[in-house]
Motif scaffolding. Sequence first.
Motif, short mmCIF file in Angstrom:
data_model
loop_
_atom_site.label_atom_id
_atom_site.label_comp_id
_atom_site.label_asym_id
_atom_site.label_seq_id
_atom_site.Cartn_x
_atom_site.Cartn_y
_atom_site.Cartn_z
N LEU A 80 38.52 74.84 -9.35
CA LEU A 80 37.96 76.12 -9.79
C LEU A 80 36.55 75.96 -10.34
O LEU A 80 35.69 76.82 -10.12
N THR A 81 36.32 74.85 -11.04
CA THR A 81 35.01 74.62 -11.64
C THR A 81 34.03 74.01 -10.66
O THR A 81 32.82 74.11 -10.85
N GLY A 82 34.57 73.35 -9.62
CA GLY A 82 33.70 72.67 -8.65
C GLY A 82 33.18 71.34 -9.16
O GLY A 82 32.34 70.71 -8.52
N ARG A 83 33.68 70.88 -10.30
CA ARG A 83 33.23 69.61 -10.87
C ARG A 83 34.41 68.67 -11.03
O ARG A 83 35.46 69.06 -11.50
N GLY A 84 34.23 67.42 -10.61
CA GLY A 84 35.27 66.41 -10.81
C GLY A 84 36.42 66.50 -9.83
O GLY A 84 37.51 66.02 -10.13
N THR A 85 36.19 67.08 -8.65
CA THR A 85 37.29 67.21 -7.68
C THR A 85 37.70 65.86 -7.09
O THR A 85 38.77 65.76 -6.49
N ASP A 86 36.89 64.82 -7.28
CA ASP A 86 37.27 63.50 -6.77
C ASP A 86 38.57 63.00 -7.42
O ASP A 86 39.36 62.32 -6.78
N VAL A 87 38.79 63.38 -8.68
CA VAL A 87 40.00 62.91 -9.39
C VAL A 87 41.27 63.52 -8.78
O VAL A 87 42.17 62.78 -8.37
N PRO A 88 41.39 64.85 -8.67
CA PRO A 88 42.60 65.38 -8.04
C PRO A 88 42.67 65.05 -6.55
O PRO A 88 43.77 64.85 -6.02
N ASN A 89 41.54 64.97 -5.86
CA ASN A 89 41.57 64.59 -4.44
C ASN A 89 42.22 63.22 -4.27
O ASN A 89 43.09 63.04 -3.42
N LYS A 90 41.81 62.26 -5.10
CA LYS A 90 42.37 60.91 -5.03
C LYS A 90 43.88 60.94 -5.32
O LYS A 90 44.67 60.32 -4.60
#
Length: 99
Positions: A80-90
Amino acid sequence: MANGKKRIMFACGSGICTSTAVRKKVEAMLDENGYKGQYEITQYKISECPAQSVNYDFLVATTMAPAGLKCPYVNGIPYLTGRGTDVPNKAILELMAAE
């Protein structure tokens, strides 16, 4: 994995608005990573998740993990924020690869 497909729950307070936005982003990410057709998604209100979670491989939610959850939880707020999506993607890709 039922029928060879991962079963994924998506949830927010109402089960409609933010979970739909997050679902679209996660579906695009999964498809880009070779998982197209390898998952089934159902959306719920967060209050319904503990009872339903026994039937799912993991939950992606835009709220805190509910008490009594029987499957892994992934925080969907970064979508939703567009920031830090690498964490949930991983986390999601690891859960998709898990047997």
